[in-house]
Design a protein around this motif. Structure first.
Motif, PDB file in Angstrom:
ATOM      1  N   GLU A 236       0.816  -1.214   0.000  1.00 30.53           N
ATOM      2  CA  GLU A 236       0.000   0.000   0.000  1.00 30.53           C
ATOM      3  C   GLU A 236       0.850   1.265   0.000  1.00 30.53           C
ATOM      4  N   HIS A 237       2.060   1.171   0.619  1.00 32.76           N
ATOM      5  CA  HIS A 237       2.960   2.328   0.628  1.00 32.76           C
ATOM      6  C   HIS A 237       3.660   2.472  -0.715  1.00 32.76           C
ATOM      7  N   ALA A 238       3.958   1.346  -1.352  1.00 34.38           N
ATOM      8  CA  ALA A 238       4.553   1.400  -2.690  1.00 34.38           C
ATOM      9  C   ALA A 238       3.581   2.050  -3.671  1.00 34.38           C
ATOM     10  N   GLN A 239       2.288   1.744  -3.525  1.00 41.19           N
ATOM     11  CA  GLN A 239       1.280   2.349  -4.392  1.00 41.19           C
ATOM     12  C   GLN A 239       1.212   3.863  -4.189  1.00 41.19           C
ATOM     13  N   THR A 240       1.390   4.292  -2.938  1.00 42.08           N
ATOM     14  CA  THR A 240       1.379   5.730  -2.662  1.00 42.08           C
ATOM     15  C   THR A 240       2.520   6.426  -3.385  1.00 42.08           C
ATOM     16  N   LEU A 241       3.722   5.851  -3.331  1.00 39.83           N
ATOM     17  CA  LEU A 241       4.880   6.464  -3.988  1.00 39.83           C
ATOM     18  C   LEU A 241       4.771   6.410  -5.504  1.00 39.83           C
TER      19      LEU A 241
END
Length: 316
Positions: A236-241
């Protein structure tokens, strides 16, 4: 406090009137009023801790009378008096065992339980927030987190209020240096805002859009501060970046809520951090400063400080 006044004697006299006697029922309602009057007198004499004890005695009377409203009011008043006494000690730098603060926490906890038993979740949540704010003021963010979380749970039927309480949890975690924990809370909040605040088209409306935009900015700054490796970053954090990659053209709900200028500046911050371009980051800080909150500006400052002097202390 007046030297000649026998306040302890008045307290004892009221207590003695409430003792059960043979064939005589004590007038508990009158005792409650007298304890309230004595509490007011102590407040006027600037003795909040003694006023708190009188409010506790009043709460016991209200409990005997099965008056939940009167009991919670007296307990809340006692808690606020004990907090005032603790604050006075703190301002005077008096040595203490924080006994007044402990008493206040216990009074708040009792009042919250009574509200919950009477299905008054909104009032219970309000007291949880009040207690959390008080603990945070005394520098006890770790203890405040539990009360903010409880408030968010009690406010689940009111998503805006629940998100606000969860925001306090995230802020406390940031203040204590638990950046990974703050990022987890903010991610959960973003999902909740999208789920509970969406229109038929799926885009968040009104205040939900503003909240989502604020969370998105803080999440990006936390990710830049943590700098997780590709192997350790959560999906989910990779998607944010990925939204802020230079070639990205994603039109997600959170990006839609952010102004175009802010989005481009955040995109530049991500690029500058990934390329470790300190001078570019300092230039961006000047442009971002008026667009960010105090907490976000502090995070951006920490990102620059970490990039200038990498210590390895901040890990994902």
């Amino acid at each position: 406090m007046e030297r000649d006044a026998d306040y302890l004697g008045r307290y004892r006299n009221i207590s003695n009137k409430l003792k059960k006697r043979f064939l005589k029922k004590p007038n508990v309602a009158e005792g409650s009023e007298q304890f309230a009057s004595l509490a007011k007198t102590f407040r006027q004499q600037e003795c909040p801790q003694y006023s708190g004890f009188c409010c506790l005695a009043q709460a016991r009377c209200e409990h005997t009378l099965s008056s939940a409203a009167g009991e919670t009011q007296a307990l809340t008043e006692a808690a606020r008096n004990f907090l005032e006494a603790e604050n006075d000690n703190s301002e005077l730098h008096c040595p203490s065992f924080e006994e007044h603060l402990v008493a206040a926490v216990n009074c708040y906890g009792h009042a919250i339980r009574v509200h919950i038993e009477n299905k008054q979740s909104a009032l219970a949540a309000a007291l949880c927030l009040e207690l959390g704010d008080a603990l945070r003021k005394f520098g006890k963010q770790s203890e405040a987190i539990a009360h903010y979380q409880r408030a968010a749970e009690l406010q689940f039927q009111n998503p805006l209020d629940s998100l606000t309480s969860m925001g306090y949890v995230a802020s406390c975690k940031i203040e204590t240096g638990d950046y990974d924990g703050a990022l987890t809370v903010l991610t959960e909040m973003a999902y909740l805002a999208q789920e509970r605040g969406g229109s038929s088209s799926g885009r968040p409306l009104g205040a939900f859009c503003d909240i989502l935009a604020r969370f998105e900015v803080t999440r990006v700054l936390l990710l830049m501060l943590l700098q997780p490796t590709p192997q350790r970053i959560r999906p989910e954090h990779a998607q944010t970046l990925e939204k802020y990659a230079w070639e990205s053209h994603e039109d997600t709900e959170s990006v839609q809520c952010i102004s175009e200028d802010l989005f481009l500046l955040l995109q530049s911050v991500v690029m500058a951090c990934q390329s470790r371009d300190l001078e570019a980051l300092k230039s961006l800080q000047v442009e971002l400063w008026p667009l960010l909150s105090a907490e976000q500006n502090q995070l951006l400052h920490q990102v620059i400080a970490e990039l200038s002097n990498p210590t390895g202390a901040v890990v994902s």
